[in-house]
Design a protein around this motif. Structure first.
Motif, PDB file in Angstrom:
ATOM      1  N   VAL A 164       0.849  -1.193   0.000  1.00  9.92           N
ATOM      2  CA  VAL A 164       0.000   0.000   0.000  1.00  9.92           C
ATOM      3  C   VAL A 164       0.883   1.240   0.000  1.00  9.92           C
ATOM      4  O   VAL A 164       2.061   1.187   0.397  1.00  9.92           O
ATOM      5  CB  VAL A 164      -0.926   0.051   1.238  1.00  9.92           C
ATOM      6  N   GLU A 165       0.323   2.347  -0.431  1.00  9.26           N
ATOM      7  CA  GLU A 165       1.026   3.623  -0.323  1.00  9.26           C
ATOM      8  C   GLU A 165       0.763   4.210   1.056  1.00  9.26           C
ATOM      9  O   GLU A 165      -0.358   4.118   1.581  1.00  9.26           O
ATOM     10  CB  GLU A 165       0.541   4.597  -1.399  1.00  9.26           C
ATOM     11  N   LYS A 172      -4.502   2.627   5.948  1.00  7.83           N
ATOM     12  CA  LYS A 172      -5.129   2.758   7.270  1.00  7.83           C
ATOM     13  C   LYS A 172      -6.092   1.607   7.538  1.00  7.83           C
ATOM     14  O   LYS A 172      -6.125   1.043   8.638  1.00  7.83           O
ATOM     15  CB  LYS A 172      -5.854   4.098   7.363  1.00  7.83           C
ATOM     16  N   TYR A 173      -6.863   1.248   6.519  1.00  9.58           N
ATOM     17  CA  TYR A 173      -7.859   0.197   6.712  1.00  9.58           C
ATOM     18  C   TYR A 173      -7.209  -1.165   6.940  1.00  9.58           C
ATOM     19  O   TYR A 173      -7.547  -1.881   7.896  1.00  9.58           O
ATOM     20  CB  TYR A 173      -8.781   0.137   5.494  1.00  9.58           C
ATOM     21  N   LEU A 174      -6.257  -1.541   6.074  1.00  3.10           N
ATOM     22  CA  LEU A 174      -5.638  -2.853   6.205  1.00  3.10           C
ATOM     23  C   LEU A 174      -4.750  -2.951   7.441  1.00  3.10           C
ATOM     24  O   LEU A 174      -4.696  -3.999   8.088  1.00  3.10           O
ATOM     25  CB  LEU A 174      -4.829  -3.172   4.944  1.00  3.10           C
ATOM     26  N   SER A 175      -4.065  -1.858   7.781  1.00  6.32           N
ATOM     27  CA  SER A 175      -3.184  -1.875   8.955  1.00  6.32           C
ATOM     28  C   SER A 175      -3.970  -1.990  10.258  1.00  6.32           C
ATOM     29  O   SER A 175      -3.482  -2.538  11.252  1.00  6.32           O
ATOM     30  CB  SER A 175      -2.328  -0.606   8.989  1.00  6.32           C
ATOM     31  N   LEU A 182      -3.546  -7.837  10.577  1.00  7.04           N
ATOM     32  CA  LEU A 182      -2.879  -7.951   9.280  1.00  7.04           C
ATOM     33  C   LEU A 182      -1.618  -7.101   9.164  1.00  7.04           C
ATOM     34  O   LEU A 182      -0.901  -7.187   8.171  1.00  7.04           O
ATOM     35  CB  LEU A 182      -3.853  -7.524   8.161  1.00  7.04           C
ATOM     36  N   ARG A 183      -1.368  -6.261  10.175  1.00 10.34           N
ATOM     37  CA  ARG A 183      -0.335  -5.228  10.046  1.00 10.34           C
ATOM     38  C   ARG A 183       1.025  -5.770   9.631  1.00 10.34           C
ATOM     39  O   ARG A 183       1.738  -5.148   8.839  1.00 10.34           O
ATOM     40  CB  ARG A 183      -0.219  -4.465  11.370  1.00 10.34           C
ATOM     41  N   LYS A 184       1.402  -6.919  10.127  1.00  7.85           N
ATOM     42  CA  LYS A 184       2.735  -7.471   9.823  1.00  7.85           C
ATOM     43  C   LYS A 184       2.896  -7.790   8.335  1.00  7.85           C
ATOM     44  O   LYS A 184       4.020  -7.849   7.827  1.00  7.85           O
ATOM     45  CB  LYS A 184       3.015  -8.725  10.665  1.00  7.85           C
ATOM     46  N   ASN A 185       1.785  -7.999   7.632  1.00  9.86           N
ATOM     47  CA  ASN A 185       1.857  -8.332   6.209  1.00  9.86           C
ATOM     48  C   ASN A 185       1.503  -7.168   5.298  1.00  9.86           C
ATOM     49  O   ASN A 185       1.448  -7.326   4.078  1.00  9.86           O
ATOM     50  CB  ASN A 185       0.930  -9.519   5.901  1.00  9.86           C
TER      51      ASN A 185
END
Length: 289
Positions: A164-165, A172-175, A182-185
């Motif tokens: 992601v940029e 923000k959503y995925l983190s 999911l943050r580590k990936n």
């Protein structure tokens, strides 16, 4: 003499505090059009030093309609849209004082246009007019089909990496999804093109970003057999219109541009411009039948 100098200075500042009229623009022989720097396929400079992109092509049509030349004002994205509108269209750049007559690629979003400043209670977009929607943009996720043939849940990124940029909605959503599970990936990039390159090289399993950018940078039209693309990113606002901003007091110019964009839509010029860059043209939500 000193008094006269002061009067002249006040008169000059008074002139500068207002938007240029169509007559002013035509007398100058050019219209200043702001576009985002290094933002393919909308606006960028090619290897020959020539301005290219969808917004560049639309800007050329606006200039032609006034029988003037376009003067490109390339600007970097600031911390937020409010700052961009203030420094580019309303007040002008605080350093070099340049101010654009028109700014491309502004969210044409009713909720955004009705937001108020908490400290003053005034509309945050009170000094600009946002009109002329010309495209409906959306966030999507693209994967390598061999690794991830489809996406039914974001939980898949607990086991697969996604680029992601920095500081975008997908970031923000995925983190933050599911308490940060999911943050580590989630691989974060300062420059989106770098994320695209790592994705193409197989260093990450998926990439989340704007549909138009991913279609252009991945040459998606020719590579659909290799990639899977979602229609949206569930859980976030994934679709919105893009429009054009001018100063609040540029009523005549605003109405003129509205007519130009309407004509470009009706005669399919907008679609042909997007086709030129191998990007899917999505009719703006606000004018969809």
């Amino acid at each position: 003499m000193k008094f006269l100098t002061i009067i002249i200075s006040i008169f000059f500042l008074s002139l500068c505090s207002h938007a240029r009229s169509i007559e002013d623009i035509q007398a100058a022989g050019e219209i200043v059009i702001a576009v985002y720097n290094d933002f393919p396929p909308y606006s960028y400079v090619d290897s020959n030093g020539e301005a290219k992109g969808i917004d560049i092509e639309i800007g050329k049509r606006i200039a032609e309609s006034l029988n003037v030349k376009p003067k490109w004002y390339f600007t970097d994205a600031g911390e937020d849209m409010d700052g961009d509108l203030r420094n580019v269209v309303w007040k002008g750049n605080p350093v070099h004082k340049t101010r654009a007559d028109v700014m491309m690629r502004i969210p044409y979003d009713y909720n955004y246009m009705r937001e108020t400043d908490a400290s003053t209670g005034t509309l945050r977009t009170d000094m600009v007019v946002i009109k002329s929607p010309y495209h409906s943009e959306r966030w999507v996720i693209v994967t390598h089909k061999e690794t991830i043939p489809s996406i039914n849940t974001m939980g898949i990124f607990a086991y697969n990496t996604v680029g992601v940029e920095l500081d975008t909605l997908p970031d923000k959503y995925l983190s933050m999804h599911n308490g940060g599970l999911l943050r580590k990936n989630v691989k974060r990039y300062a420059r989106f093109q770098d994320a695209v390159k790592d994705f193409q090289d197989g260093k990450i399993d998926a990439i989340a970003g704007l549909q138009s950018q991913l279609e252009f940078l991945l040459d998606y039209e020719k590579n659909q057999d290799k990639y899977f693309m979602t229609k949206e990113i569930l859980g976030i606002k994934s679709k919105w219109d893009l429009g054009i901003a001018v100063r609040m007091d540029a009523h005549e110019l605003s109405n003129h541009i509205d007519g130009v964009i309407s004509q470009l839509y009706q005669d399919n010029t907008l679609k042909s411009i997007f086709d030129q860059y191998h990007v899917t043209y999505n009719i703006p939500i606000s004018i969809s039948p």
